[in-house]
Each structure stands twice: as structure tokens, then as C-alpha cells.
Motif scaffolding. Sequence first.
Motif, PDB file in Angstrom:
ATOM      1  N   GLY A 159       0.288  -5.521  16.902  1.00  0.00           N
ATOM      2  CA  GLY A 159       1.484  -4.658  16.888  1.00  0.00           C
ATOM      3  C   GLY A 159       1.345  -3.390  17.796  1.00  0.00           C
ATOM      4  O   GLY A 159       2.365  -3.051  18.626  1.00  0.00           O
ATOM      5  N   LEU A 186       9.701  -3.834  13.962  1.00  0.00           N
ATOM      6  CA  LEU A 186       8.310  -4.699  13.507  1.00  0.00           C
ATOM      7  C   LEU A 186       8.079  -4.613  12.043  1.00  0.00           C
ATOM      8  O   LEU A 186       8.397  -3.808  11.294  1.00  0.00           O
ATOM      9  CB  LEU A 186       7.111  -3.970  14.102  1.00  0.00           C
ATOM     10  N   TYR A 218       5.851  -6.629   8.836  1.00  0.00           N
ATOM     11  CA  TYR A 218       4.754  -7.331   8.527  1.00  0.00           C
ATOM     12  C   TYR A 218       4.891  -8.370   7.229  1.00  0.00           C
ATOM     13  O   TYR A 218       5.625  -7.771   6.359  1.00  0.00           O
ATOM     14  CB  TYR A 218       3.586  -6.479   8.132  1.00  0.00           C
ATOM     15  N   SER A 246      -1.503   0.912   9.110  1.00  0.00           N
ATOM     16  CA  SER A 246      -0.296   1.008  10.049  1.00  0.00           C
ATOM     17  C   SER A 246      -0.257   2.428  10.795  1.00  0.00           C
ATOM     18  O   SER A 246       0.068   2.640  11.786  1.00  0.00           O
ATOM     19  CB  SER A 246       0.929   0.596   9.459  1.00  0.00           C
ATOM     20  N   ALA A 286       5.860   0.021  11.746  1.00  0.00           N
ATOM     21  CA  ALA A 286       6.601  -0.909  11.136  1.00  0.00           C
ATOM     22  C   ALA A 286       7.714  -0.386  10.412  1.00  0.00           C
ATOM     23  O   ALA A 286       7.604   0.420   9.422  1.00  0.00           O
ATOM     24  CB  ALA A 286       5.426  -1.651  10.416  1.00  0.00           C
ATOM     25  N   TYR A 312       6.858  -3.778   5.004  1.00  0.00           N
ATOM     26  CA  TYR A 312       5.878  -4.511   4.535  1.00  0.00           C
ATOM     27  C   TYR A 312       6.039  -5.535   3.428  1.00  0.00           C
ATOM     28  O   TYR A 312       6.451  -5.270   2.263  1.00  0.00           O
ATOM     29  CB  TYR A 312       4.508  -3.886   4.377  1.00  0.00           C
TER      30      TYR A 312
END
Length: 254
Positions: free
Chosen positions: A75, A87, A89, A100, A107, A110
Motif C-alpha cells: 500500500g 485502498l 484491506y 496503517s 486505507a 478494513y
Amino acid sequence: MVRIYICEDNQQHLTEIKRHVSYFMSFSKWHMQIAAASVFPEDILNQLVVDEEPNIYLFDVDLKDTSPMNGFQLGQKVRERDPNGYLIYLTSHLELSYLSFQYHVKAIDYIEKNGAGDWRTRLTDCLKAVEKQLTTDQNNREKQVIELFTFSGLTNFFVDELIAFEAIPDHKLILYSHNEKTTILQKTLDQLERELPEAFFRPHRSFLINSDRIDRIETNFSTVYMQNQLAIPVAHRKRKVLREKKGTDYSNNK
């Protein structure tokens, strides 16, 4: 076109993610394409394309089965080339999400693959949120922007959101929008009248208004009330111009 990049070191999981993303793409109003899907993060970097089109990245956090590089490091490398990509995850190690911040990957979500909920539902919701943001970003790019000096420095304003300008002492202007007032420096109403679209009208020497933001007009056209309920006088010689510009549609006390 929206490009999607997927990196997951478990081939079975990778296939499941691709299948679900393909299903989502079939219903999306956006033209989406899986640009790369691999168990190897190096493949993602080698195939990465960054231009004016948006990218979405779906990465696993733990990639130890295929690479010394983890998902956060991947990333980070992507962010060096694409600071505006989306982004996400998908991970079995949600407890590592705090990393992160260390890697500055920004991001947007998640998603725990082995959590109590269905990761597919979470991913669908997340992709829908990205679609909504893409639509907002597209609309904002299409809007006309004007750059004006404020006490905070050069500031961009969407032209269609401006309601009115008022000239005040010391060669300053007050910009009115729906919820706030902003002091504008280094501009005059004469300059703005030349720079702004035809919808902007000078009803009085001290005011410049966006005629598309008029709420109502007095029946004798002596005063206009804007959508933020700002009352603005109309000079006698400007009333005929206003009547011709807006007709009688607004000339009632709603």
C-alpha cells in the motif's frame, strides 16, 4: 473506467474475491475492470497504471506466503504513485490495522475475512461507498470554480454555490453562501461581474448576486430575497433589467 487491483496470497481467497468483485461490477453504473489480480504484490506494482482515471485496491495484509512484502508495504508503494486511489484491506488479522498509521497508507476500510459478518456484504457496502464518492468527485470536477483571496489565502469556491457579494469599507467584499460569510480581498464587484457567468447580476452598486439563487422578489421589484434569506435592494434603474431577466415567476411573496 475504474481499474481494480487485487492482491491476496491465498489463491482460493483470490478467486473468491475476484468472483464477488465481478458480480458487483455487473450491476455497477460505473465502467469497472479488474486490471490485475495476483498472489504476488510485485505483479500489482508492475501492472499498475496511474492516470486521471480512478483506481481501487483490494489488498490482503499478510502476504508472507508469496512475498517478503506485506500488504501495508505494498500500500505504501502504491501511495507513492497513486495518492488518490481507494485502498481497502481484506484481512484475517484485523488487530494489525493500527499499522496503517505507521505506513501512512490511508486505507478507507478494513474488512475481516473471518469475522462474524459476511465479508462479501462488507465489501459490497464499501464498494458502494466508493461509487458514491466517485460520483461526488466527478460532479465537483465538472463544476466551475473561482479562486479568490481570503484571510486564509487563495481559496477555491464552486461558482454555483455562491449566493451574493457585498462591497464593504476598506476595499473588501463579503461573500455569502448558504451557511456562512467569507471576507474576500483583492477583488472588486466590477472585476467579479466581468469574470463570473451571466447568471450573476448587479442589482445595486454594493451588491452582485447569483440570480439562480433568488428565492423571491417583491412585487414592485424593489427588493430580492436570496435563498439564504438575505434581502438585497434593487436600484430603480435596475428593476426593469431584473424584470426582463427573471420575469414574474419570483415576484410574489411565497
